[in-house]
Design an enzyme around this catalytic site. Structure first.
Site, PDB file in Angstrom:
ATOM      1  N   LYS A  19      40.643  15.695 -33.346  1.00  0.00           N
ATOM      2  CA  LYS A  19      40.648  15.356 -32.024  1.00  0.00           C
ATOM      3  C   LYS A  19      39.620  14.344 -31.389  1.00  0.00           C
ATOM      4  O   LYS A  19      39.231  14.351 -31.913  1.00  0.00           O
ATOM      5  CB  LYS A  19      41.173  17.446 -31.390  1.00  0.00           C
TER       6      LYS A  19
ATOM      7  N   GLY B 226      42.959  25.782 -24.455  1.00  0.00           N
ATOM      8  CA  GLY B 226      43.058  24.571 -24.704  1.00  0.00           C
ATOM      9  C   GLY B 226      43.450  23.841 -25.408  1.00  0.00           C
ATOM     10  O   GLY B 226      43.911  23.741 -26.450  1.00  0.00           O
TER      11      GLY B 226
ATOM     12  N   GLU C 150      21.926  37.723  -2.025  1.00  0.00           N
ATOM     13  CA  GLU C 150      20.856  37.946  -2.444  1.00  0.00           C
ATOM     14  C   GLU C 150      20.993  39.113  -3.356  1.00  0.00           C
ATOM     15  O   GLU C 150      21.622  40.225  -3.152  1.00  0.00           O
ATOM     16  CB  GLU C 150      19.371  37.850  -1.926  1.00  0.00           C
TER      17      GLU C 150
ATOM     18  N   ASP D   3      37.265  21.678 -35.479  1.00  0.00           N
ATOM     19  CA  ASP D   3      36.697  19.881 -35.130  1.00  0.00           C
ATOM     20  C   ASP D   3      35.608  19.611 -35.921  1.00  0.00           C
ATOM     21  O   ASP D   3      35.272  20.830 -37.067  1.00  0.00           O
ATOM     22  CB  ASP D   3      36.191  19.989 -33.576  1.00  0.00           C
TER      23      ASP D   3
ATOM     24  N   THR E  32      39.757  27.717 -22.098  1.00  0.00           N
ATOM     25  CA  THR E  32      40.884  28.210 -21.223  1.00  0.00           C
ATOM     26  C   THR E  32      42.263  28.340 -22.693  1.00  0.00           C
ATOM     27  O   THR E  32      42.509  28.167 -22.074  1.00  0.00           O
ATOM     28  CB  THR E  32      40.759  27.137 -20.112  1.00  0.00           C
TER      29      THR E  32
END
EC number: 2.7.6.1
Length: 326
Positions: free
Chosen positions: A202, A237, A47, A178, A235
């Site tokens: 993609k 990728g 908490e 994209d 990440t």
């Protein structure tokens, strides 16, 4: 004369969560103030306890928190700070979330999914926030999730000013990772001299997070410097795959520019080995030493946040920071 009129001056206070205290310190320096002293700690069971060391009654309070990992901890901490300010009689409470939490979950891709970005807005409102300030939302319509003013800041001027010094604007193509961010790429291209656009086609399996496959490039990239733009690198990728495809299609070199550098593992390794000449992000999120690599450039976001906070405090125009018109 009816009522009571006071000659008291407005009072601005800046409160910082524990996720990225350096950013709050830099914003405070830009404003010429200090961060409000606070006592914040965790109980043994996790908490969070918050208490402000000075009175905030009647203050215009700005609560700055960067939502890095562990995101749920820092979100809860900010909500508790907002609640504490409300109960301490702050006049107006502004949530400053440079990287809006759960921004990617702004719509339902499939049945029985949540719209978590809307839930976060509801949580801020219930806690007592009067307005929200954020930088480069994943989708502009997220502003409509909050029933109050939302100051949507753009990091594009900071990024484009720097990128312009790193490329030949007569031989560059702005690339969207994209098809969904073509509009943003168009704005980038206009800032960089009106060069051509391209996007990476993609495919993504919505059941597998942080994984996308870049298939091919649509647009003219051969022999050109490509500026690959996005709002968030998690990440790494998607970006690494896009860089690979661009280089395979004959791009001279690739520069990546993004606002938010989450850089979750294994992003640092992926990006450093991707073949990109430079990866440029702002410090809306803290980037620890172990996440840094030679090709990484981190630009400061504090001046932009400070200017926006000052405009809100002075009842000025946040829009004027970007289009020059009040």
């Amino acid at each position: 004369m009816t009522g009571i009129h006071t000659q008291g001056e407005k009072h601005l206070v800046l409160i910082s969560g524990r996720a990225h205290p350096q950013l709050a310190t830099e914003v405070a320096q830009e404003l010429g103030i200090e961060v409000l002293p606070s006592t914040v700690y965790d109980f043994a069971n996790g908490e969070i306890y918050v208490r402000f060391s000075e009175s905030v009654r009647g203050a215009d309070a700005f609560v700055l928190q960067s939502h890095t990992a562990p995101i749920n901890t820092w979100l809860m901490e900010q909500l508790i700070m907002v609640d504490a300010l409300k109960r301490a009689s702050a006049k107006r409470i502004t949530v400053v979330a440079p990287c809006y939490p759960y921004a990617r979950q702004d719509k339902k891709h499939r049945g029985r999914e949540p719209i978590s970005a809307r839930l976060v807005a509801d949580l801020f409102e219930t806690a007592g926030a009067d307005r929200i300030m954020s930088v480069d939302l994943h989708a502009a319509q997220t502003q409509g999730f909050f029933n109050g003013p939302v100051d949507h800041l753009w990091a594009m001027p900071i990024l484009t000013d720097y990128v312009r010094t790193r490329i030949d604007t007569n031989n560059c193509t702005v690339v969207s990772p994209d098809a969904g961010r073509i509009r943003v790429a168009e704005m980038w291209a206009a800032k960089l001299g009106g060069g051509p656009l391209a996007f990476v086609h993609k495919t993504r399996d919505v059941s597998r997070p942080n994984q996308a496959v870049a298939n091919r490039v649509v647009g003219d990239v051969e022999g050109r410097t490509c500026v690959l733009v996005d709002d968030l690198i998690d990440t790494g990728g998607t970006i690494a795959e896009a860089v690979r495809v661009l280089l395979n299609e004959g791009a001279k070199d690739v520069i990546v520019a993004a606002t938010h550098g989450a850089l979750s593992d294994p992003a640092a390794q992926r990006l450093s080995e991707s073949g990109a000449r430079e990866i440029i992000v702002t410090d809306t999120l803290p980037i620890e030493p172990e996440k840094r690599f030679p090709q990484l450039t981190v630009l400061p976001i504090a001046p932009l946040l400070a200017r926006a906070i000052r405009e809100v405090f002075d009842d000025g125009s946040v829009t004027s920071l970007f289009d020059g018109n009040a």
